[in-house]
Enzyme design. Structure first.
Site, PDB file in Angstrom:
ATOM      1  N   ASN A  76       0.778  -1.237   0.000  1.00 36.78           N
ATOM      2  CA  ASN A  76       0.000   0.000   0.000  1.00 36.78           C
ATOM      3  C   ASN A  76       0.809   1.287   0.000  1.00 36.78           C
ATOM      4  OD1 ASN A  76      -2.625  -0.832  -0.415  1.00 36.78           O
ATOM      5  ND2 ASN A  76      -2.703  -1.690   1.653  1.00 36.78           N
ATOM      6  N   GLY A  91      -1.046  -8.548   2.943  1.00 36.74           N
ATOM      7  CA  GLY A  91       0.161  -9.199   3.447  1.00 36.74           C
ATOM      8  C   GLY A  91       0.130 -10.708   3.214  1.00 36.74           C
ATOM      9  N   HIS A 123     -11.252  -8.563   6.682  1.00 34.28           N
ATOM     10  CA  HIS A 123     -10.043  -9.350   6.924  1.00 34.28           C
ATOM     11  C   HIS A 123     -10.128 -10.113   8.246  1.00 34.28           C
ATOM     12  CE1 HIS A 123      -8.260  -7.457   3.592  1.00 34.28           C
ATOM     13  NE2 HIS A 123      -8.135  -6.270   4.139  1.00 34.28           N
TER      14      HIS A 123
HETATM   15  N1  CTP Z   1      -0.641  -5.945   8.893  1.00 40.67           N
HETATM   16  C1  CTP Z   1      -0.545  -6.577  10.127  1.00 40.67           C
HETATM   17  N2  CTP Z   1      -0.826  -5.887  11.272  1.00 40.67           N
HETATM   18  C2  CTP Z   1      -1.197  -4.602  11.216  1.00 40.67           C
HETATM   19  C3  CTP Z   1      -1.318  -3.947   9.962  1.00 40.67           C
HETATM   20  C4  CTP Z   1      -1.037  -4.654   8.815  1.00 40.67           C
HETATM   21  O1  CTP Z   1      -0.229  -7.768  10.188  1.00 40.67           O
HETATM   22  N3  CTP Z   1      -1.427  -3.946  12.350  1.00 40.67           N
HETATM   23  C5  CTP Z   1      -0.261  -6.681   7.666  1.00 40.67           C
HETATM   24  C6  CTP Z   1      -1.463  -7.318   6.988  1.00 40.67           C
HETATM   25  O2  CTP Z   1      -1.084  -8.550   6.409  1.00 40.67           O
HETATM   26  C7  CTP Z   1      -1.779  -6.306   5.904  1.00 40.67           C
HETATM   27  C8  CTP Z   1      -0.413  -5.769   5.519  1.00 40.67           C
HETATM   28  O3  CTP Z   1       0.314  -5.756   6.751  1.00 40.67           O
HETATM   29  O4  CTP Z   1      -2.413  -6.869   4.784  1.00 40.67           O
HETATM   30  C9  CTP Z   1      -0.433  -4.378   4.919  1.00 40.67           C
HETATM   31  O5  CTP Z   1      -1.173  -3.503   5.740  1.00 40.67           O
HETATM   32  P1  CTP Z   1      -2.388  -2.634   5.159  1.00 40.67           P
HETATM   33  O6  CTP Z   1      -1.835  -1.702   4.156  1.00 40.67           O
HETATM   34  O7  CTP Z   1      -3.155  -2.056   6.289  1.00 40.67           O
HETATM   35  O8  CTP Z   1      -3.202  -3.842   4.493  1.00 40.67           O
HETATM   36  P2  CTP Z   1      -4.525  -4.194   3.678  1.00 40.67           P
HETATM   37  O9  CTP Z   1      -4.738  -5.666   3.801  1.00 40.67           O
HETATM   38  O10 CTP Z   1      -4.431  -3.719   2.285  1.00 40.67           O
HETATM   39  O11 CTP Z   1      -5.650  -3.488   4.436  1.00 40.67           O
HETATM   40  P3  CTP Z   1      -6.959  -2.773   3.893  1.00 40.67           P
HETATM   41  O12 CTP Z   1      -7.663  -3.791   3.035  1.00 40.67           O
HETATM   42  O13 CTP Z   1      -7.682  -2.459   5.182  1.00 40.67           O
HETATM   43  O14 CTP Z   1      -6.507  -1.555   3.123  1.00 40.67           O
END
Ligand code: CTP
Length: 319
Positions: free
Chosen positions: A132, A243, A293
């Protein structure tokens, strides 16, 4: 039956759950961690039954022609037109074709990275995957700067670049992309309706500024295939997080996968607050069913894989 074997151990794992400050967390130690190469190969083989990351990481130019209409992957009733710009940015061949690495880092965005001093270690891997379009320069000591592959949900345009409302937002974005040089920029453009104008603006900026970044747009089947793999292994994930998607894809290209910034819990092992993202103030309801998620379940799974030597999860300081 390698697959079932993995699934039994994922579910019946006797990993120790320690309860502190009201949150359940899973213990893992990096001391004495050793790669289990035969398990790595077995997992790669099993994932290959569901998807071929080389192919599914991106659609290619020959998949579509401008004007084609496709159905959104997670919202089949709604459709998207493949524009001229989008078509011109589709890669001719997979950007991951024949790419293989000894060690890779998949960097999640948890605040657990702050004060980790993991920057150098992350940058020492042969291939670094980030999520992201997370900022790096201001956090280099903790997160590093190397970015060979970076994802960008369309919502990032709104969240981090003011919806491109003014020129300075657009400049900031162009500057961020120009730092990526010819790395892969992976945009899930076909998941759900809502982000299409953001994707179009991004595409237009890349073309107008002749940015070198190599755009990729995940195949229409990727998310279902990834979910299928994890479901078969008794990890029921409604919608894999970015992730987890990245780890699953990386199994195809990387012999040793190191995860950083994965910690979907509001507190660390000492009860200290942990930001959801290391770089912004976004709040997340970790255990809410409303969220698409299931990051705590994903984390538990990755933790089991860490303890079995399939991947290395770092949630503490890098020394
Ligand atoms: N992640 C994590 N713990 C957190 C934030 C993120 O383990 N506190 C991991 C997750 O696997 C996540 C990845 O880091 O997918 C990237 O974070 P983010 O950009 O927030 O992920 P998205 O899955 O794209 O979230 P969203 O769909 O809410 O945008």
């Amino acid at each position: 039956d390698g697959e079932l074997c993995l699934s039994r151990s994922l579910v019946n794992s006797s990993d120790k759950i320690i309860r502190k400050s009201g949150s359940s967390v899973f213990q893992h130690s990096v001391e004495g961690w050793k790669i289990n190469s035969s398990l790595v190969l077995e997992i790669r083989k099993n994932i290959l039954r569901f998807l071929d990351a080389e192919r599914d990481v991106s659609v290619v130019k020959s998949s579509f022609k401008p004007g084609d209409v496709i159905h959104y992957v997670l919202d089949r009733r709604r459709t998207l037109n493949i524009s001229q710009d989008l078509h011109s940015l589709l890669p001719e061949v997979s950007p991951m074709k024949n790419r293989r690495f000894k060690t890779c880092a998949v960097v999640g965005n948890s605040g657990i990275l702050l004060d980790s001093e993991c920057g150098k270690e992350i940058d020492s891997h042969n291939f670094v995957i980030r999520c992201n379009l997370a900022p790096v320069v201001e956090f280099a000591a903790d997160v590093g700067t190397k970015s060979d592959f970076i994802t960008m949900n369309p919502s990032v345009v709104q969240r981090a670049f003011g919806g491109f409302r003014n020129e300075s937002d657009r400049e900031k974005f162009v500057h961020r992309l120009s730092m990526l040089n010819d790395s892969v920029l992976w945009i899930p453009a076909f998941m759900v309706k809502g982000g299409e104008k953001h994707v179009e603006w991004v595409n237009a900026l890349i073309l107008k500024n002749k940015l070198k970044v190599r755009t990729a747009y995940p195949s229409l089947r990727l998310i279902h295939a990834v979910r299928g793999y994890w479901l078969t292994n008794k990890v029921p994930i409604k919608r894999p997080s970015t992730g987890l998607l990245m780890y699953t894809l990386a199994t195809r290209f990387c012999d040793e996968i190191h995860l950083y910034g994965f910690w979907p819990f509001p507190k660390d092992l000492n009860g200290k607050a942990v930001k959801y993202h290391y770089y912004d103030d976004l709040k997340y309801r970790y255990f809410s069913n409303a969220s698409p998620h299931r990051m705590p379940l994903e984390f538990k799974t990755l933790n089991v894989l860490h303890n079995r030597g399939a991947l290395k999860l770092t949630t503490g300081k890098c020394i």
